[in-house]
Design a protein around this motif. Structure first.
Motif, PDB file in Angstrom:
ATOM      1  N   ASP A   1       0.632  -1.185  -0.028  1.00  0.00           N
ATOM      2  CA  ASP A   1      -0.308  -0.054   0.088  1.00  0.00           C
ATOM      3  C   ASP A   1       0.858   1.204   0.036  1.00  0.00           C
ATOM      4  OD1 ASP A   1      -2.605  -0.182  -0.416  1.00  0.00           O
ATOM      5  OD2 ASP A   1      -3.160  -0.455   1.762  1.00  0.00           O
ATOM      6  N   ALA A   2       1.842   1.478   0.864  1.00  0.00           N
ATOM      7  CA  ALA A   2       2.718   2.470   1.023  1.00  0.00           C
ATOM      8  C   ALA A   2       3.619   2.649  -0.540  1.00  0.00           C
ATOM      9  CB  ALA A   2       3.989   2.275   2.045  1.00  0.00           C
ATOM     10  N   ALA A   3       3.616   1.556  -1.422  1.00  0.00           N
ATOM     11  CA  ALA A   3       4.409   1.891  -2.684  1.00  0.00           C
ATOM     12  C   ALA A   3       3.233   1.986  -3.728  1.00  0.00           C
ATOM     13  CB  ALA A   3       5.174   0.450  -2.793  1.00  0.00           C
ATOM     14  N   ALA A   4       2.084   1.908  -3.412  1.00  0.00           N
ATOM     15  CA  ALA A   4       0.974   2.072  -4.428  1.00  0.00           C
ATOM     16  C   ALA A   4       1.326   3.486  -5.332  1.00  0.00           C
ATOM     17  CB  ALA A   4      -0.228   2.306  -3.571  1.00  0.00           C
ATOM     18  N   PRO A   5       1.710   4.731  -4.792  1.00  0.00           N
ATOM     19  CA  PRO A   5       2.085   5.685  -5.768  1.00  0.00           C
ATOM     20  C   PRO A   5       3.228   5.546  -6.969  1.00  0.00           C
ATOM     21  CG  PRO A   5       1.704   6.653  -3.537  1.00  0.00           C
ATOM     22  CD  PRO A   5       1.918   5.129  -3.320  1.00  0.00           C
ATOM     23  N   ASP A   6       4.153   4.712  -6.266  1.00  0.00           N
ATOM     24  CA  ASP A   6       5.096   4.381  -7.323  1.00  0.00           C
ATOM     25  C   ASP A   6       4.570   3.185  -8.134  1.00  0.00           C
ATOM     26  OD1 ASP A   6       6.914   5.981  -5.983  1.00  0.00           O
ATOM     27  OD2 ASP A   6       7.710   4.551  -4.660  1.00  0.00           O
ATOM     28  N   LEU A   7       3.950   2.375  -7.873  1.00  0.00           N
ATOM     29  CA  LEU A   7       3.184   1.281  -8.716  1.00  0.00           C
ATOM     30  C   LEU A   7       2.429   2.250  -9.669  1.00  0.00           C
ATOM     31  CD1 LEU A   7       2.285  -1.520  -6.335  1.00  0.00           C
ATOM     32  CD2 LEU A   7       4.330  -1.432  -7.833  1.00  0.00           C
ATOM     33  N   GLU A   8       1.593   3.075  -9.396  1.00  0.00           N
ATOM     34  CA  GLU A   8       0.801   3.792 -10.511  1.00  0.00           C
ATOM     35  C   GLU A   8       1.469   4.410 -11.298  1.00  0.00           C
ATOM     36  OE1 GLU A   8      -2.988   6.848 -10.693  1.00  0.00           O
ATOM     37  OE2 GLU A   8      -2.672   5.826  -8.670  1.00  0.00           O
ATOM     38  N   ALA A   9       2.686   5.048 -10.985  1.00  0.00           N
ATOM     39  CA  ALA A   9       3.525   5.682 -12.008  1.00  0.00           C
ATOM     40  C   ALA A   9       4.231   4.615 -12.710  1.00  0.00           C
ATOM     41  CB  ALA A   9       4.668   6.405 -11.244  1.00  0.00           C
ATOM     42  N   VAL A  10       4.525   3.534 -12.585  1.00  0.00           N
ATOM     43  CA  VAL A  10       5.154   2.602 -13.304  1.00  0.00           C
ATOM     44  C   VAL A  10       3.811   2.291 -14.363  1.00  0.00           C
ATOM     45  CG1 VAL A  10       5.896   0.138 -13.728  1.00  0.00           C
ATOM     46  CG2 VAL A  10       6.929   1.548 -11.846  1.00  0.00           C
ATOM     47  N   PHE A  11       2.719   1.908 -14.028  1.00  0.00           N
ATOM     48  CA  PHE A  11       1.530   1.560 -14.677  1.00  0.00           C
ATOM     49  C   PHE A  11       1.184   2.636 -15.736  1.00  0.00           C
ATOM     50  CE2 PHE A  11      -3.155   2.423 -15.012  1.00  0.00           C
ATOM     51  CZ  PHE A  11      -3.444   1.568 -15.901  1.00  0.00           C
ATOM     52  N   ARG A  12       1.179   3.962 -15.350  1.00  0.00           N
ATOM     53  CA  ARG A  12       1.138   4.879 -16.188  1.00  0.00           C
ATOM     54  C   ARG A  12       1.885   5.048 -17.449  1.00  0.00           C
ATOM     55  NH1 ARG A  12      -1.989   9.972 -14.555  1.00  0.00           N
ATOM     56  NH2 ARG A  12      -3.428   9.352 -13.132  1.00  0.00           N
ATOM     57  N   ASP A  13       3.196   4.927 -17.015  1.00  0.00           N
ATOM     58  CA  ASP A  13       4.316   4.856 -17.890  1.00  0.00           C
ATOM     59  C   ASP A  13       4.114   3.667 -19.006  1.00  0.00           C
ATOM     60  OD1 ASP A  13       6.903   5.600 -19.098  1.00  0.00           O
ATOM     61  OD2 ASP A  13       7.370   3.655 -18.470  1.00  0.00           O
ATOM     62  N   LEU A  14       3.782   2.446 -18.583  1.00  0.00           N
ATOM     63  CA  LEU A  14       3.565   1.256 -19.309  1.00  0.00           C
ATOM     64  C   LEU A  14       2.278   1.572 -20.191  1.00  0.00           C
ATOM     65  CD1 LEU A  14       4.408  -1.741 -16.880  1.00  0.00           C
ATOM     66  CD2 LEU A  14       5.818  -0.662 -18.620  1.00  0.00           C
ATOM     67  N   HIS A  15       1.478   2.004 -19.677  1.00  0.00           N
ATOM     68  CA  HIS A  15       0.138   2.370 -20.563  1.00  0.00           C
ATOM     69  C   HIS A  15       0.533   3.232 -21.663  1.00  0.00           C
ATOM     70  CE1 HIS A  15      -4.253   2.276 -20.825  1.00  0.00           C
ATOM     71  NE2 HIS A  15      -3.871   3.344 -21.553  1.00  0.00           N
ATOM     72  N   ALA A  16       1.263   4.411 -21.502  1.00  0.00           N
ATOM     73  CA  ALA A  16       1.433   5.363 -22.408  1.00  0.00           C
ATOM     74  C   ALA A  16       2.228   5.003 -23.463  1.00  0.00           C
ATOM     75  CB  ALA A  16       2.147   6.674 -21.599  1.00  0.00           C
ATOM     76  N   ASN A  17       3.164   3.732 -23.263  1.00  0.00           N
ATOM     77  CA  ASN A  17       4.165   3.330 -24.329  1.00  0.00           C
ATOM     78  C   ASN A  17       3.770   2.080 -24.514  1.00  0.00           C
ATOM     79  OD1 ASN A  17       6.221   5.602 -24.420  1.00  0.00           O
ATOM     80  ND2 ASN A  17       5.772   5.466 -22.155  1.00  0.00           N
TER      81      ASN A  17
END
Length: 391
Positions: free
Chosen positions: A8-24
């Motif tokens: 849960d504490a790492a959720a913001p970092d996970l979302e950043a990875v997800f957004r990057d993968l989604h955009a590319n």
């Protein structure tokens, strides 16, 4: 137990990875950037081994727990996108024209990375966790490619698990089906070769388009009159191509589509009847009809006991009331089935907000699912490879 606090504490970092993968997004066997990010993250997290180029663009990471056990459990995520022009409207939409993560594989990859990060920090298990990041799930044979490249010989596992997101508007609902859970699939291509003519003089033709159109309807009689009503099966013609002018009866026409089945005997019956109908229509109309079948997906068979193991890990995270371990089979297909032909395992589904279906240009994966899925993956390792002190 809700989401693991560290995840849960790492959720913001996970979302950043997800957004990057989604955009590319990258299509099957082209996931060079995605695989590079995965490998770099696994090394950053401190995995013991990271191997790239498995089955062309696949990645495998190995992590040893604090115990000295020799059991090994695999976790798998897929990485490829679809050839779809995105129309979701999100601010991190695909920057690659005609490419979109419309099936959630960017989320699957992120969830498995989240589990790897947590487990690498805690190592609260006895044995080895094997993280499998697979290319080309969308009908291109990525699982078979990794297997042919020695996946389970080089990185043997005793059992293997996978998971898919489901945009069913029911966040946190975890479902899994025992036994035959997802359909096997064949793709077919049919070519009708006749005789063209001027459209004003169709009597001079052997009209391939008329035959092709008739085949679409005739194929549906297979489900209604040949397949046992108690067997689940699907036959869908999804393409028909013919002609190039308003005033020409075309020489050729092509059909393409898919059949789905839960028993090989049903597949064989459907294919035999399709061949028979094509042969008969060819003779009746003086044309040649050729049929080609390609076996794309096996039937996905969940191990009975390991279905329970997946459900128990999910219940640790979302609660027992949110878990259905006896859900209905699904006529979609998934090439994780090929891995389950090699190693026992189980494949479940995790619901999230939103109801735009998968493979739709407007599909949006709810990022709230990321720490949930990561926690389920982590709990699978901790449950299936328990330390003596935690057993």
């Amino acid at each position: 137990m809700p989401n693991l606090p560290e995840i849960d504490a790492a959720a913001p970092d996970l979302e950043a990875v997800f957004r990057d993968l989604h955009a590319n997004p990258e299509l099957g066997f082209e996931e060079v950037r995605t695989a590079g990010i995965v490998a770099a993250k696994l090394r950053e997290y401190g995995l013991d081994e990271v191997h790239e180029g498995i089955g062309k663009t696949g990645v495998v990471g190995l992590l040893h727990g604090r115990g000295q056990g020799n059991r090994r459990v695999g976790l798998r995520a897929d990485m490829d996108a679809l050839p779809i022009q995105e129309a979701s409207g999100v601010d991190y939409a695909s920057g690659n024209p005609g490419r979109m993560h419309a099936c959630g594989h960017d989320g699957h990859t992120t969830m498995l990375l989240g589990a790897a990060q947590y487990l690498a920090a805690s190592r609260n298990f006895d044995g080895t966790a094997v993280f499998i990041f697979q290319p080309a799930e969308e009908g291109l044979g990525g699982a078979r490619g990794m297997i042919a490249d020695g996946l389970f010989q080089r990185f043997p596992v005793d059992e293997v698990y996978g998971m898919h997101n489901q945009p069913n508007g029911k966040p946190g609902q975890a479902t899994i089906c025992r036994g035959a859970a997802m359909a096997g699939a064949s793709f077919f291509d049919i070519t009708v070769s006749g005789k063209g003519s001027h459209a004003a003089m169709p009597h001079q033709s052997h009209d391939a388009l008329v035959v092709a159109s008739s085949l679409v309807g005739q194929f549906q009689t297979i489900l209604g009159r040949n397949v046992d009503p108690l067997d689940k099966a699907v036959l869908s013609v999804t393409q028909i191509h013919a002609g190039s002018a308003y005033n020409v009866v075309p020489e050729t026409a092509t059909l393409a589509g898919t059949i789905r089945f839960f028993r090989p005997e049903v597949r064989d019956l459907m294919q035999a009847r399709m061949r028979g109908i094509c042969e008969g229509m060819g003779k009746a109309h003086g044309v040649t009809v050729t049929v080609d079948f390609r076996e794309i997906f096996d039937v996905l068979l969940n191990d009975q006991d390991l279905t329970d193991a997946w459900a128990q890990a999910a219940a640790d995270v979302v609660g027992e009331a949110q878990v259905d371990a006896d859900s209905a089979p699904f006529t979609g297909s998934e090439d994780f089935a090929d891995m389950l032909q090699q190693v026992p395992g189980a494949y479940g589904n995790l619901g999230h907000a939103g109801t735009v279906p998968l493979h739709n240009p407007g599909f949006v994966l709810d990022p709230g699912i990321l720490p949930v899925g990561a926690s389920i993956y982590a709990r699978l390792i901790e449950r299936r490879l328990p330390l003596e002190s935690a057993a």
